[in-house]
Structure formats: C-alpha cells, structure tokens
Design an enzyme around this catalytic site. Structure first.
Site, PDB file in Angstrom:
ATOM      1  N   ASP A 119       0.792  -1.233   0.000  1.00 36.91           N
ATOM      2  CA  ASP A 119       0.000   0.000   0.000  1.00 36.91           C
ATOM      3  C   ASP A 119       0.823   1.281   0.000  1.00 36.91           C
ATOM      4  O   ASP A 119       0.293   2.372   0.244  1.00 36.91           O
ATOM      5  CB  ASP A 119      -0.940   0.005   1.203  1.00 36.91           C
ATOM      6  CG  ASP A 119      -2.065  -1.007   1.050  1.00 36.91           C
ATOM      7  OD1 ASP A 119      -2.649  -1.051  -0.043  1.00 36.91           O
ATOM      8  OD2 ASP A 119      -2.337  -1.738   2.002  1.00 36.91           O
ATOM      9  N   ASP A 178      -6.547  -4.292  -5.810  1.00 36.33           N
ATOM     10  CA  ASP A 178      -6.245  -2.952  -5.298  1.00 36.33           C
ATOM     11  C   ASP A 178      -4.848  -2.492  -5.729  1.00 36.33           C
ATOM     12  O   ASP A 178      -4.592  -1.301  -5.899  1.00 36.33           O
ATOM     13  CB  ASP A 178      -6.295  -2.907  -3.774  1.00 36.33           C
ATOM     14  CG  ASP A 178      -7.432  -3.680  -3.148  1.00 36.33           C
ATOM     15  OD1 ASP A 178      -7.763  -4.776  -3.648  1.00 36.33           O
ATOM     16  OD2 ASP A 178      -7.966  -3.207  -2.128  1.00 36.33           O
ATOM     17  N   GLY A 236      -8.100 -17.847  -7.510  1.00 39.06           N
ATOM     18  CA  GLY A 236      -8.582 -16.525  -7.176  1.00 39.06           C
ATOM     19  C   GLY A 236      -9.615 -16.624  -6.071  1.00 39.06           C
ATOM     20  O   GLY A 236     -10.416 -17.568  -6.054  1.00 39.06           O
ATOM     21  N   ARG A 250     -15.851  -2.409  -5.170  1.00 37.44           N
ATOM     22  CA  ARG A 250     -14.658  -1.554  -5.164  1.00 37.44           C
ATOM     23  C   ARG A 250     -13.522  -2.192  -5.943  1.00 37.44           C
ATOM     24  O   ARG A 250     -12.737  -1.506  -6.595  1.00 37.44           O
ATOM     25  CB  ARG A 250     -14.237  -1.207  -3.737  1.00 37.44           C
ATOM     26  CG  ARG A 250     -13.246  -0.040  -3.684  1.00 37.44           C
ATOM     27  CD  ARG A 250     -13.093   0.567  -2.308  1.00 37.44           C
ATOM     28  NE  ARG A 250     -12.562  -0.370  -1.333  1.00 37.44           N
ATOM     29  CZ  ARG A 250     -13.277  -0.954  -0.373  1.00 37.44           C
ATOM     30  NH1 ARG A 250     -14.568  -0.713  -0.279  1.00 37.44           N
ATOM     31  NH2 ARG A 250     -12.717  -1.778   0.486  1.00 37.44           N
ATOM     32  N   TRP A 254     -11.243  -0.435  -8.782  1.00 40.85           N
ATOM     33  CA  TRP A 254      -9.776  -0.375  -8.778  1.00 40.85           C
ATOM     34  C   TRP A 254      -9.258  -0.816 -10.144  1.00 40.85           C
ATOM     35  O   TRP A 254      -8.302  -0.247 -10.686  1.00 40.85           O
ATOM     36  CB  TRP A 254      -9.186  -1.293  -7.721  1.00 40.85           C
ATOM     37  CG  TRP A 254      -9.379  -0.981  -6.276  1.00 40.85           C
ATOM     38  CD1 TRP A 254      -9.630  -1.891  -5.278  1.00 40.85           C
ATOM     39  CD2 TRP A 254      -9.281   0.295  -5.606  1.00 40.85           C
ATOM     40  NE1 TRP A 254      -9.714  -1.268  -4.047  1.00 40.85           N
ATOM     41  CE2 TRP A 254      -9.495   0.072  -4.219  1.00 40.85           C
ATOM     42  CE3 TRP A 254      -9.041   1.593  -6.037  1.00 40.85           C
ATOM     43  CZ2 TRP A 254      -9.481   1.090  -3.273  1.00 40.85           C
ATOM     44  CZ3 TRP A 254      -9.032   2.631  -5.095  1.00 40.85           C
ATOM     45  CH2 TRP A 254      -9.248   2.382  -3.743  1.00 40.85           C
TER      46      TRP A 254
END
Length: 396
Positions: A119, A178, A236, A250, A254
């Site tokens: 991140d 993300d 996955g 979300r 992304w």
C-alpha cells in the site's frame, strides 16, 4: 469539552448545509464549484479538531460525529493529506496548505523503512505525490523516489507481480486487484529520475493481474494466489467480496482506474481493452441510482449496504478512461457515467451534510469481517474530491 466541541461543530455544519450550499436530491446536475466550496469549508472546520499530525482520519463509526484516526503505517494514512492537498488545489487557501504539509511530513518514513505491504502507493503517492505536483518541492520528489524503490522490493520476478501482504502467510504469493492503484507511483518514478526497472515492474504486474485476476466475463477476483517457485496461478478468491465468483464493487473500480492509467503509461491496447470491458461490466450491472451495493452478487440486495467509495473511484476511473479512448461515443459514454456518479454522490442521499465530519456517507470497507459497514471512510472523500476536480477541469 468533547461534547461541547461536537455541539458547536454540529451547529456550524447545520447552518452551512441548510443555507445556500445544500444540495437537493432532485438536482440533475450539480454546480461543481458549489460542492467544492462546501467541501473546503467542511475540511477547514474539521482541521480545527485534528491536532496530532501523525494521526490520520480513517472512518467515522455509526452514531459518531468525529473521525477515528490511525497511525502512519495504516494503509489509509495518505488519504487525509491528499484530501487537504485537493482542498488547497481548489481554494488556494494557505491555511489548508500548511496543514497539508504538516500531515504529509510524517509519511516520509514509509519510503525509508522496509515494505510491510503493497500500500505504499496509496500512502505516499496520495500525499507526497499531490504535494509535489502542486508545489514542485524537490524534497517531496526524493521521498516519492525512495518510496517507489521500497515498493519495488516486494516484486517477485518469478510470478511477475508485487506481493501483497507479505506479513500474512495464508498464501505463498498473493496479489490483489487494489494493487493496480499502487503502480502509478512506479510509473511516475520511472519518468522522474528512478530506474527503468520500476516501469518494467509496473507493466509486468499489470499484465499478470490482467491475465489472472480478471475473469473471462470481465469481473475481477479480489486476490490471486501464485506458486512462488513456478509463478503459476493457483486460485482466485474473494477476500473482501461476497464469494469467490462474485463481483466486489470496489475491486471492479480499482481495476477500471488502474488499467486505464496503465494504458496511459504503456500505450498497450490490451490494457485499454481491459479497462473498457471492466467499465462496461460495471455499468451493465449498476442499480438504478448509479451507486453500487458493496458486492453486486450479495443475495440480500436491495437490503445490502451500498459503497459510495466504489462510486467515487469509478467516477475518477471513468473520467481517466474517457480522456484516453479515441472513439467519441465511448468518450461521451464514460464521461456521462462519471458525471452521473458525481451528481448522485453530491445529493443529500450521500453527502454527510451536518451528520459528521466526513464529506460522504454510506461506504463499506471489509464486509466479510463486519468492518466499516455503511459508514464514512476517508478514501471515499479523497476520490470524491479528485472526481470533482477532474470534472471541473474537464469542463474548463
């Protein structure tokens, strides 16, 4: 004293939002400057309550008025400084600029300490990236370059992607959707004094994500697990979504945003086509009001929580995409979609108004862990302001 501050704050915000700045639900087109003015006023008022510059807003629990804060190493630490830089970009207010500088400075350590997770882009590019963009301060640039090098240490050349959550042993090597957003730091660094390998890492990561986390129907896995010895894709999984085969809202956004700027930087048509297909799938499945439920496949819909943060990210991503596609019909399609999302977020249905310190209500963080459900979350505010500024520049 805290009760007194809350009372004064509530009175102030109530006066603001019941006056000329109130946005009604039936407005079809917002006045962008009006909403940005409102956001700057609210941000400045919130600043009066935040005195610790190494403590960053993350969410507002249900029933509360004020932000719950986290430390520098939290993945959300860069969003509040980013909110301040966006507010300064619009207003030119030196008070906000000084606050942005103070909240940005503590994040410097992220660039110079071993990487704990992927991140770093969210933490440093949202804070120092905007700081450098708006000021040209060379000290900010050096932190960005150091942070890019730190992020690159998580790259596994066998797999071809950056390792997400290296401190968590559940999977040999995992990469989450993300992480597409963190590539912008690497692309930027490669163009601004960093090594070319940073570009190569970003391109490889995007390719591995495209081939493995994007399903044939153009929905996305949240997380892909890989064999560290062979690089083979293992499976996955949902992680933050409803189920391994569901469409987590979300995560889809992304992907839209991340593959759009991956195309911008590489000019690879497969990245552009992926962004287009992801965007089309998102639009195809949206509910009537244009704001997604946290996961498109939650069986409780229409009684499932919404995710305003996903709508804000989608608006930014589709404005980015609209600026890249060559076909005029597609350009208009994604621009209109983004504008629709911004319009809806700017109504009383989603604006926080006098409810609390945030700009937006109704975001959902980690639903499977019952964390941050239907509450304000700082990255929703960040991408909402970005979307407003993008829309304003588009119109200019």
């Amino acid at each position: 004293m805290k009760f007194f501050r809350k009372t004064i704050y509530t009175l102030f915000i109530s006066l603001v939002f019941t006056g000329c700045f109130s946005i009604k639900k039936d407005e079809s087109t917002i006045n962008v400057d009006k909403v940005l003015d409102l956001s700057v006023i609210k941000t400045k008022e919130t600043l009066k309550q935040l005195k610790d510059f190494d403590s960053f807003p993350r969410n507002i629990p249900t029933g509360e008025k004020e932000w719950e804060c986290v430390g520098v190493t939290d993945w959300c630490s860069g969003f509040w400084p980013g909110v301040l830089w966006y507010a300064y970009e619009y207003s030119g207010d030196e008070t906000i600029k000084k606050a942005a500088e103070k909240f940005t400075l503590p994040i410097k350590q992220i660039g110079y300490t071993p990487a704990l997770d992927h991140d770093i882009g969210f933490q440093v590019y949202c804070s120092y990236g905007n700081a450098y963009r708006l000021t040209g301060n060379e000290e900010y640039k050096q932190v960005l370059l150091a942070a890019a090098d730190t992020l690159a240490t998580l790259y596994n050349p066998v797999v071809g992607s950056i390792h997400s959550w290296p401190m968590k042993p559940q999977y040999p090597h995992n990469t989450i959707i993300d992480n597409m957003m963190n590539l912008e730091l690497l692309f930027w660094a490669a163009k601004n004094g960093g090594e070319k390998r940073l570009y190569d890492i970003a391109e490889s990561h995007a390719e591995v994500t495209m081939k493995n986390l994007v399903r044939p129907d153009y929905t996305t896995f949240h997380l892909g697990s890989f064999d560290t010895k062979t690089g083979a894709f293992i499976k996955g999984v949902a992680h933050q979504g409803y189920a391994d085969n569901s469409m987590w809202a979300r995560g889809q956004t992304w992907g839209i945003y991340g593959f759009s700027f991956a195309y911008r930087e590489t000019k690879r048509e497969d990245f552009l086509n992926t962004a287009i297909h992801l965007a089309d799938k998102y639009l195809e499945r949206l509910p009537e009001d244009g704001i997604p439920y946290w996961d498109f496949d939650d069986p409780r819909i229409p009684n499932a929580p919404k995710d305003a943060s996903a709508a804000a990210v989608a608006a930014c991503g589709m404005l980015e995409l609209a600026g890249l596609v060559k076909d005029d019909e597609l350009k208009d399609k994604y621009y209109r979609a983004a504008k629709r999302f911004i319009n809806m977020l700017s109504t009383d249905a989603y604006l926080s108004n006098e409810n609390n310190q945030a700009l937006l209500l109704h975001s959902t963080g980690h639903h499977p862990k019952n964390s941050e459900i239907d509450v304000p979350i700082i990255y929703a505010d960040y991408y909402y302001l970005e979307a407003l500024l993008r829309l304003k520049k588009w119109k200019a």
